[in-house]
Design an enzyme around this catalytic site. Structure first.
Site, PDB file in Angstrom:
ATOM      1  N   SER A  50      36.893  42.511  39.083  1.00 24.66           N
ATOM      2  CA  SER A  50      36.235  41.944  40.097  1.00 24.66           C
ATOM      3  C   SER A  50      35.235  41.898  39.402  1.00 24.66           C
ATOM      4  O   SER A  50      34.539  42.949  38.974  1.00 24.66           O
ATOM      5  CB  SER A  50      36.209  41.212  41.143  1.00 24.66           C
ATOM      6  OG  SER A  50      35.051  40.387  41.949  1.00 24.66           O
ATOM      7  N   TYR A  82      35.519  44.514  50.040  1.00 30.08           N
ATOM      8  CA  TYR A  82      35.631  44.579  48.496  1.00 30.08           C
ATOM      9  C   TYR A  82      34.830  44.669  47.515  1.00 30.08           C
ATOM     10  O   TYR A  82      35.442  45.469  46.303  1.00 30.08           O
ATOM     11  CB  TYR A  82      35.681  42.955  48.932  1.00 30.08           C
ATOM     12  CG  TYR A  82      36.300  42.309  47.472  1.00 30.08           C
ATOM     13  CD1 TYR A  82      37.178  41.777  47.102  1.00 30.08           C
ATOM     14  CD2 TYR A  82      35.079  41.528  46.219  1.00 30.08           C
ATOM     15  CE1 TYR A  82      38.177  41.523  45.591  1.00 30.08           C
ATOM     16  CE2 TYR A  82      35.743  40.570  45.124  1.00 30.08           C
ATOM     17  CZ  TYR A  82      36.981  40.621  45.121  1.00 30.08           C
ATOM     18  OH  TYR A  82      37.926  40.239  44.352  1.00 30.08           O
TER      19      TYR A  82
END
Length: 293
Positions: free
Chosen positions: A144, A156
């Site tokens: 990401s 995350y």
């Protein structure tokens, strides 16, 4: 790897979003495509769609955290479609938690288990098979933009930073270079997916107004998953390490690198000596992996 016709591409998290975009892109190149996902209903619909494009298609229900199941699925997929030559470890989720005070071990285990553990399991299951055959091959791990610059989404970011480091380290392994096996890390920005809603549901949370705002942001400003799929195909063809879907994080990357450089102490003779020695021993990340056809 220039030609994908009849090559076996194995994709996790393939029933929707970026994974399905990657599947459609490789299918359009004539690849044989295996779709793996935990969502049985969406997986069936994705298989039907991709089968209309691909040379051959298979679909398997898979929880990427389950190592025994991963091995069994890979074995079944290779028995059906031949050796896996492109592995896309794409399955992932975010965390709907908005406050660090709300975090617990269950959430850490869930996010790290899927986002990082799923990548580790994919690499450890498929890469030895690639090496035993002597290549060629390519591994694409989905991280990401949050694997390059921090956000407040602690679990995350932790998982995605690890995926970036894992992939860059893979790229340096001499066995992969010798076998023509490349590695790329996909660092998408905003993409039009259901990841915000799906992540909330996976944590057993209601889809509240905050989650809906995050979802709306992706729908309004996100790229089409098919665009990302095309970017992945192009990067594998060119042997590129980093796959970026847009440039909106560029100022944050520049800021982070400047902070890193500014934090270094003044250079000494010892530093210059060690740097010279490191350059002699350490392979560079820059050149693409040519890969044998």
């Amino acid at each position: 790897m220039q030609d994908f016709a009849n090559r076996h591409v194995f994709i996790t998290g393939a029933a929707q979003g970026i994974g399905l975009g990657i599947a459609r892109a490789f299918a359009a190149e004539g690849a044989r495509v295996t779709l793996a996902d935990l969502d049985r209903e969406r997986l069936a619909a994705a298989e039907e769609e991709v089968a209309a494009l691909a040379a051959d298609t298979a679909a398997f229900t898979l929880d990427v955290r389950d190592r025994e199941a991963f091995d069994a699925v890979v074995g079944a997929a290779e028995a059906r479609l031949g050796p896996i030559e492109v592995l896309c470890n794409n399955a992932g989720l975010g965390s709907a938690t908005t406050s660090i005070a709300d975090l617990d071990y269950r959430q850490w285990d869930h996010v790290l288990g899927v986002n990082l553990g799923g990548v580790v399991n994919g690499v450890q299951t498929v890469l030895p098979r690639m090496l035993a055959r002597g290549g060629p091959g390519h591994i694409v791990n989905t991280a990401s933009g949050a694997g390059l610059v921090a956000t407040t989404n602690l679990t995350y970011v932790t998982s995605k930073f690890a995926v970036v480091g894992l992939t860059e380290s893979l790229r340096l392994q001499p066995e992969l270079v010798a076998s023509g096996i490349g590695a790329s890390v996909l660092c998408p920005g905003l993409v039009r997916t259901e990841v915000v809603r799906n992540s909330a549901r996976a944590e057993g949370r209601e889809v509240d107004d905050l989650i809906e705002k995050g979802h709306a942001l992706l729908q309004q400003g996100g790229l089409d998953p098919d665009t990302v799929g095309g970017q992945v195909v192009a990067a594998v063809r060119e042997g590129r390490l980093h796959i970026h879907t847009d440039r909106y994080v560029a100022p944050l990357i520049e800021q982070r690198m400047r902070l890193q450089l500014d934090a270094l102490p003044p250079e000494t003779d010892r530093d210059r000596l060690l740097a010279a020695q490191l350059r002699e021993r350490q392979p560079t990340l820059t050149p693409p992996i040519a890969g044998r056809e």
